[in-house]
Write an enzyme that holds these catalytic residues in place. Structure first.
Site, PDB file in Angstrom:
ATOM      1  NE  ARG A  88      -3.885  -1.748   2.500  1.00  0.00           N
ATOM      2  CZ  ARG A  88      -3.640  -3.408   2.830  1.00  0.00           C
ATOM      3  NH1 ARG A  88      -2.349  -3.990   3.503  1.00  0.00           N
ATOM      4  NH2 ARG A  88      -4.286  -4.109   3.267  1.00  0.00           N
ATOM      5  CG  ASP A 148      -7.236  -3.925   8.119  1.00  0.00           C
ATOM      6  OD1 ASP A 148      -7.371  -4.987   7.158  1.00  0.00           O
ATOM      7  OD2 ASP A 148      -6.820  -2.544   9.020  1.00  0.00           O
ATOM      8  NE  ARG A 151      -9.587  -7.746   3.843  1.00  0.00           N
ATOM      9  CZ  ARG A 151      -9.824  -6.510   2.406  1.00  0.00           C
ATOM     10  NH1 ARG A 151      -8.137  -6.292   3.084  1.00  0.00           N
ATOM     11  NH2 ARG A 151      -9.687  -6.337   1.599  1.00  0.00           N
ATOM     12  CG  HIS A 175      -5.333  -0.287   6.436  1.00  0.00           C
ATOM     13  ND1 HIS A 175      -5.813  -1.357   6.565  1.00  0.00           N
ATOM     14  CD2 HIS A 175      -5.481  -0.374   5.022  1.00  0.00           C
ATOM     15  CE1 HIS A 175      -6.745  -1.823   4.985  1.00  0.00           C
ATOM     16  NE2 HIS A 175      -6.289  -1.260   4.120  1.00  0.00           N
TER      17      HIS A 175
HETATM   18  P1  NAI Z   1     -10.465   2.351  -9.355  1.00  0.00           P
HETATM   19  O1  NAI Z   1      -9.129   2.451  -9.660  1.00  0.00           O
HETATM   20  O2  NAI Z   1     -11.379   1.081  -9.126  1.00  0.00           O
HETATM   21  O3  NAI Z   1     -11.212   3.201  -9.019  1.00  0.00           O
HETATM   22  C1  NAI Z   1     -10.666   4.644  -8.588  1.00  0.00           C
HETATM   23  C2  NAI Z   1     -11.351   6.139  -8.862  1.00  0.00           C
HETATM   24  O4  NAI Z   1     -10.270   7.084  -8.598  1.00  0.00           O
HETATM   25  C3  NAI Z   1     -10.824   6.197 -10.267  1.00  0.00           C
HETATM   26  O5  NAI Z   1     -12.568   5.521 -10.973  1.00  0.00           O
HETATM   27  C4  NAI Z   1     -10.718   6.944 -10.628  1.00  0.00           C
HETATM   28  O6  NAI Z   1     -10.580   8.129 -12.277  1.00  0.00           O
HETATM   29  C5  NAI Z   1     -10.640   8.014  -9.549  1.00  0.00           C
HETATM   30  N1  NAI Z   1      -9.795   9.096  -9.458  1.00  0.00           N
HETATM   31  C6  NAI Z   1      -8.905   9.317 -10.112  1.00  0.00           C
HETATM   32  N2  NAI Z   1      -8.097  10.188  -9.381  1.00  0.00           N
HETATM   33  C7  NAI Z   1      -9.392  11.594  -8.960  1.00  0.00           C
HETATM   34  C8  NAI Z   1      -9.586  12.651  -8.631  1.00  0.00           C
HETATM   35  N3  NAI Z   1      -8.713  13.909  -8.809  1.00  0.00           N
HETATM   36  N4  NAI Z   1     -10.522  12.999  -8.684  1.00  0.00           N
HETATM   37  C9  NAI Z   1     -11.901  12.169  -8.846  1.00  0.00           C
HETATM   38  N5  NAI Z   1     -11.522  10.688  -9.355  1.00  0.00           N
HETATM   39  C10 NAI Z   1     -10.279  10.365  -9.362  1.00  0.00           C
HETATM   40  O7  NAI Z   1      -9.738   1.621  -7.050  1.00  0.00           O
HETATM   41  P2  NAI Z   1     -10.499   1.078  -6.325  1.00  0.00           P
HETATM   42  O8  NAI Z   1     -10.238  -0.426  -6.726  1.00  0.00           O
HETATM   43  O9  NAI Z   1     -10.959   1.618  -6.014  1.00  0.00           O
HETATM   44  O10 NAI Z   1      -9.439   2.011  -4.690  1.00  0.00           O
HETATM   45  C11 NAI Z   1      -9.580   2.843  -5.161  1.00  0.00           C
HETATM   46  C12 NAI Z   1      -8.771   3.247  -4.134  1.00  0.00           C
HETATM   47  O11 NAI Z   1      -9.245   2.547  -1.953  1.00  0.00           O
HETATM   48  C13 NAI Z   1      -7.373   2.781  -3.870  1.00  0.00           C
HETATM   49  O12 NAI Z   1      -6.132   3.586  -3.268  1.00  0.00           O
HETATM   50  C14 NAI Z   1      -7.164   1.441  -2.683  1.00  0.00           C
HETATM   51  O13 NAI Z   1      -6.000   1.370  -2.362  1.00  0.00           O
HETATM   52  C15 NAI Z   1      -7.986   2.117  -1.321  1.00  0.00           C
HETATM   53  N6  NAI Z   1      -9.037   1.123  -0.766  1.00  0.00           N
HETATM   54  C16 NAI Z   1      -8.067   1.456   0.499  1.00  0.00           C
HETATM   55  C17 NAI Z   1      -8.722   0.337   1.783  1.00  0.00           C
HETATM   56  C18 NAI Z   1      -8.616   0.442   2.799  1.00  0.00           C
HETATM   57  O14 NAI Z   1      -9.535  -0.178   3.699  1.00  0.00           O
HETATM   58  N7  NAI Z   1      -8.347   1.881   3.303  1.00  0.00           N
HETATM   59  C19 NAI Z   1      -9.987  -1.007   0.641  1.00  0.00           C
HETATM   60  C20 NAI Z   1      -9.528  -1.241  -0.563  1.00  0.00           C
HETATM   61  C21 NAI Z   1      -9.111  -0.305  -1.206  1.00  0.00           C
END
Ligand code: NAI
Length: 308
Positions: A88, A148, A151, A175
């Protein structure tokens, strides 16, 4: 009440879906940078409303933050997810710029907003929001511990061969694959400590599988998970909108709690209408205290890479 979800990708759309399905919010606004993407996801989700029986209105916008004005809660999921083999922490370069920019836009239109940070590396991104948003610290909550812990419960139930609703457990600290701290000493099955059912080998297996839970899914899916992250966010948003005053482990700015200051780390807290209503200090064993401090040190090093 209105909820904004920035990032209409895998996690953002899942958040919007679970929030709508539970029907406690008046409106969910999806925001994305990709032209038409949030509008499309919103339309597709709205077309499930009559099938799934919810009245929450879901709208989408390509970067027009005026549509988010007056949000009670905003969830930041924008940014890149990790690919198999990545940590991450490797996402910081791109995601810090995105999270900082998005935060400024959100606060401009909703000065009283409560922000839930999801983008990774989440503890550091939550810290960045604290340093740049000007919001009070009770209004910034990192999402990690809720996921977490879910999980952890999944792995506990698997090892105990029992229904998930029989087990309880919590994950605190960072995390990250190495910094997560599943509190085995406090985990229970129907109120009885799991340490009475699981030998040390099984306890270690459960703890290790919990810690690499995200990486395991990333390997299987080719990208990071979205169902459980979306569900975890929806529980947090519901706790705020419905003032549940529910104890949820979240990444929060610490000011002496658990021996740490000026850092966001996962700790149990009461989440309600004011966001973070209280950080709960539970007793940790000496070994757990040491692991918490080691996790804090690692997060501090990642925070050191931030440029405000
Ligand atoms: P994804 O790639 O499917 O979606 C991310 C979206 O953000 C995309 O549609 C993209 O166009 C958009 N985006 C990028 N820059 C932007 C901006 N400046 N303004 C508005 N939208 C913008 O990625 P996903 O799988 O949805 O993951 C998103 C984030 O969440 C990642 O950083 C991932 O690591 C994190 N994550 C965190 C978790 C946690 O437990 N905290 C769990 C799962 C994912």
């Amino acid at each position: 009440m209105k909820v904004t979800v920035v990032g209409a990708g895998a996690v953002g759309a899942s958040c919007a879906e679970y929030i709508a399905m539970k029907d406690f919010a008046a409106e969910v606004v999806l925001v994305d940078i990709k032209e038409g993407f949030a509008e499309g996801k919103a339309m597709d989700l709205m077309q499930t409303a009559s099938l799934n029986g919810f009245d929450t209105k879901i709208t989408g916008t390509t970067g027009d933050y005026s549509k988010t004005a007056g949000s009670k809660v905003a969830v930041i999921t924008s940014g890149i997810p990790r690919k198999p083999g990545m940590t991450r922490e490797e996402l910081i370069g791109i995601n810090a710029g995105i999270v900082k920019d998005v935060t400024a836009n959100l606060v401009k239109h909703s000065p009283d907003v409560i922000i839930i940070v999801v983008s990774n590396p989440m503890d550091t991104m939550a810290y960045l929001v604290h340093k740049t948003s000007g919001l009070p610290k009770n209004q910034i909550i990192g999402m990690g511990g809720a996921l977490d812990s879910a999980r952890f419960k999944y792995r506990l139930a698997e090892a105990l061969e029992c229904p998930i609703s029989d087990v309880d457990g919590m994950v605190i600290a960072a995390h990250s694959d190495t910094g997560m701290l599943p509190l085995m000493s406090k985990a229970t099955r129907n109120g009885v400590p799991v340490t009475e059912f699981l030998n040390e080998e099984k306890q270690n297996y459960v703890a290790e599988e919990t810690k690499v839970g995200g990486a395991t899914l990333t390997k299987l899916l080719g990208t990071s998970a979205w169902y459980a992250p979306g569900a975890a966010v929806s529980v947090m948003v519901q706790a705020i909108l419905c003032d549940h005053k529910k104890m949820i482990p979240c990444s929060l700015m610490l000011d002496g709690e658990y021996g740490q200051s000026d850092i966001c780390l996962g700790v149990p807290a009461i989440i309600g209408a004011n966001g973070v209503e209280k950080i709960v200090e539970i007793s940790l064993t000496d070994a757990e205290k040491e692991k918490f401090a080691t996790a804090a040190q690692a997060v501090r090093e990642v925070n050191g890479d931030l440029k405000f």
